[in-house]
Design an enzyme around this catalytic site. Structure first.
Site, PDB file in Angstrom:
ATOM      1  N   THR A  70       8.168 -20.414  41.638  1.00  0.00           N
ATOM      2  CA  THR A  70       6.975 -20.885  40.934  1.00  0.00           C
ATOM      3  C   THR A  70       7.247 -21.794  39.736  1.00  0.00           C
ATOM      4  O   THR A  70       6.775 -22.939  39.703  1.00  0.00           O
ATOM      5  CB  THR A  70       6.146 -19.674  40.469  1.00  0.00           C
ATOM      6  OG1 THR A  70       5.774 -18.940  41.625  1.00  0.00           O
ATOM      7  CG2 THR A  70       4.897 -20.109  39.718  1.00  0.00           C
ATOM      8  N   HIS A 336       9.170 -15.958  48.792  1.00  0.00           N
ATOM      9  CA  HIS A 336       9.506 -17.383  48.815  1.00  0.00           C
ATOM     10  C   HIS A 336      10.678 -17.573  47.879  1.00  0.00           C
ATOM     11  O   HIS A 336      11.078 -16.642  47.185  1.00  0.00           O
ATOM     12  CB  HIS A 336       8.295 -18.211  48.355  1.00  0.00           C
ATOM     13  CG  HIS A 336       7.803 -17.792  47.006  1.00  0.00           C
ATOM     14  ND1 HIS A 336       8.299 -18.330  45.838  1.00  0.00           N
ATOM     15  CD2 HIS A 336       6.898 -16.841  46.626  1.00  0.00           C
ATOM     16  CE1 HIS A 336       7.707 -17.750  44.807  1.00  0.00           C
ATOM     17  NE2 HIS A 336       6.860 -16.835  45.253  1.00  0.00           N
TER      18      HIS A 336
HETATM   19 ZN   LIG Z   1       4.417 -19.595  42.950  1.00  0.00          ZN
END
Ligand SMILES: [Zn+2]
Length: 453
Positions: A70, A336
């Site tokens: 992120t 992720h």
């Molecule tokens: Zn993210």
């Protein structure tokens, strides 16, 4: 007569001023829905987002930067830089020289952010412009001694509506005017981690909520008269992939914890050895067939993830869907951070507004290409960056672009015309240069005459 001349010139001046729409600075709102995987658009229904796209542009895949986390990717969007260049190389970092730590709850030290200049700072250095932000990572930090003129301190408990209300208020009534604004929302990332992207039922519900928020955003911009002149980009930082209890790599089975410090864990672990680096590396490299282990100097070039002191001496990269753990059970079903060449890690980009074409679809750009495009729209001089402006030309109304199939078509067309013309010229020349058979016969007759005679 004198009066007529004065009236004529004053009319001309007014006319010029009236046409000078270029003197109004363009405005751009950049929105991120965290963890919006590119193929959610194909696999779920988004009536509001699809309407937005129908009147604007869509980039189906945005290739983001490694590691696909992120903070790093949000900073790449607003700087156009790879992580090794902007310095936000993970959500958890450690600097060996200053002994400073960075985490998503301890991110306010400008030290971490000052290796790059985000677009909201550059925008504010222009005369008579300001920037506004609702919780985009880094916007509540004094970067190069500057925050956006209007911003909110990060708090997960503030609703989307409240964030949007602030943004629209700032876009409507600020002096100097807000020309660049950015808005961040934590979903569908949070639910993607919790359920995993393959949980269709839960993801359908969550993604419908996202679509409703997009509908609300458009409706609000229309209601306030902001819609027609505002450029809006909706994008994300990364995708999401399914994880499983059966796909975990337990480092404790391979190496004693006392021999290293773990700066970041999964799916890319950052390892700072306490003993000899080679000794730690040797123990880790055979730990699992589902994990690549790299010495810093051997990290593949394609990751652009090497030339920064904050990248640790050893990194471990788990295969897609695998989780690196320290002898405890898995807490999330989606994750992720993996290799940025995996399509599951890619987000999308949609955009609407006077700068963008209507109804145009594009297959792919890089996440670092967004920055030079935004600078172009706002008329800002970009800082040196890793993006390529020409990759986004086809999205923009003021740029001339031809895509590959069109270019091939044009080349084939030109070749066909040239070949036809050449053939015609050759045929014509042949016809003109071949002697008429009768004239040759006559010549022969003429030649023969004296002989006979
Ligand atoms: Zn993210």
């Amino acid at each position: 007569m004198k009066l007529l001349v004065i009236l004529f010139f004053s009319g001309l001046m007014t006319g010029c001023r009236g046409n000078s729409s270029y003197s109004v600075p363009p405005k751009l709102l950049l929105v991120s829905f965290d963890g919006f995987r590119a193929d959610y658009l194909q696999n779920y229904e988004f009536p509001h987002l699809q309407n937005f796209i129908k009147e604007g542009v869509l980039v189906e895949h945005v290739k983001n930067v490694f590691i696909t986390k992120t903070f790093p990717n949000h900073y790449s969007i607003v700087t156009g830089l790879y992580e090794e260049s902007h310095g936000i190389v993970a959500n958890s970092m450690y600097d060996v020289v200053t002994k400073k730590h960075f985490s998503d709850s301890n991110d306010k030290d400008p030290f971490w952010w000052n290796e790059a200049v985000p677009i909201w700072v550059t925008n504010q250095l222009q005369e008579n412009r300001s920037s506004a932000a609702a919780m985009w990572p880094g916007t509540d930090v004094l970067i190069h001694n500057t925050t956006p003129s209007y911003f909110m301190n990060y708090s997960i408990s503030v609703s989307f509506e409240e964030r949007l209300n602030n943004i629209t208020m700032w876009l409507s009534n600020s002096n100097p005017p807000v020309t660049f604004a950015t808005l961040y929302w934590e979903e569908p990332d949070a639910s993607g981690h919790k359920y995993g992207p393959e949980d269709k039922e839960n993801m359908r519900r969550v993604l419908k909520e996202i679509d409703d928020l997009i509908g609300y955003l458009v409706q609000k911009l229309k209601m306030l008269g902001l819609w027609e002149n505002l450029n809006v980009i909706i994008t994300s930082d990364h995708g999401m992939t399914q994880c499983s209890e059966n796909r975990s790599i337990n480092l404790d089975l391979c190496i004693n914890r006392s021999t290293y410090t773990l700066i970041d864990l999964t799916p890319v672990a950052a390892v700072l050895p306490k003993i000899n680096i080679t000794e730690v590396y040797d123990k880790l490299k055979n730990c699992s067939p589902h994990m690549n282990v790299y010495l810093k100097e051997d990290i593949p070039d394609r990751f652009y993830y090497q030339h920064n002191d904050r990248i640790q001496p050893i990194i471990l990269v788990a295969d897609e869907g695998w989780t690196i753990v320290l002898n405890k059970s898995l807490s999330k079903l989606g994750d992720h951070g993996y290799d940025n060449s995996l399509p599951s890690m890619h987000p999308f980009l949609a955009a609407h507004g006077p700068a963008f074409h209507k109804g145009y679809k594009h297959s792919t750009i890089n996440i670092v290409d967004i920055y030079p495009m935004m600078c172009h729209i706002l008329g800002l001089k970009p800082h040196p960056n890793n993006g390529t402006f020409s990759h986004t030309k086809c999205l923009l109304v003021d740029q001339w672009c031809i895509n590959l199939p069109e270019a091939i078509g044009i080349v084939i067309g030109v070749l066909l015309v040239l070949t036809t013309l050449t053939c015609l010229i050759i045929i014509m020349q042949n016809r003109l240069s071949v002697p008429h058979p009768f004239s040759r016969l006559q010549l022969q007759e003429d030649d023969d005459d004296p002989l006979i005679g």
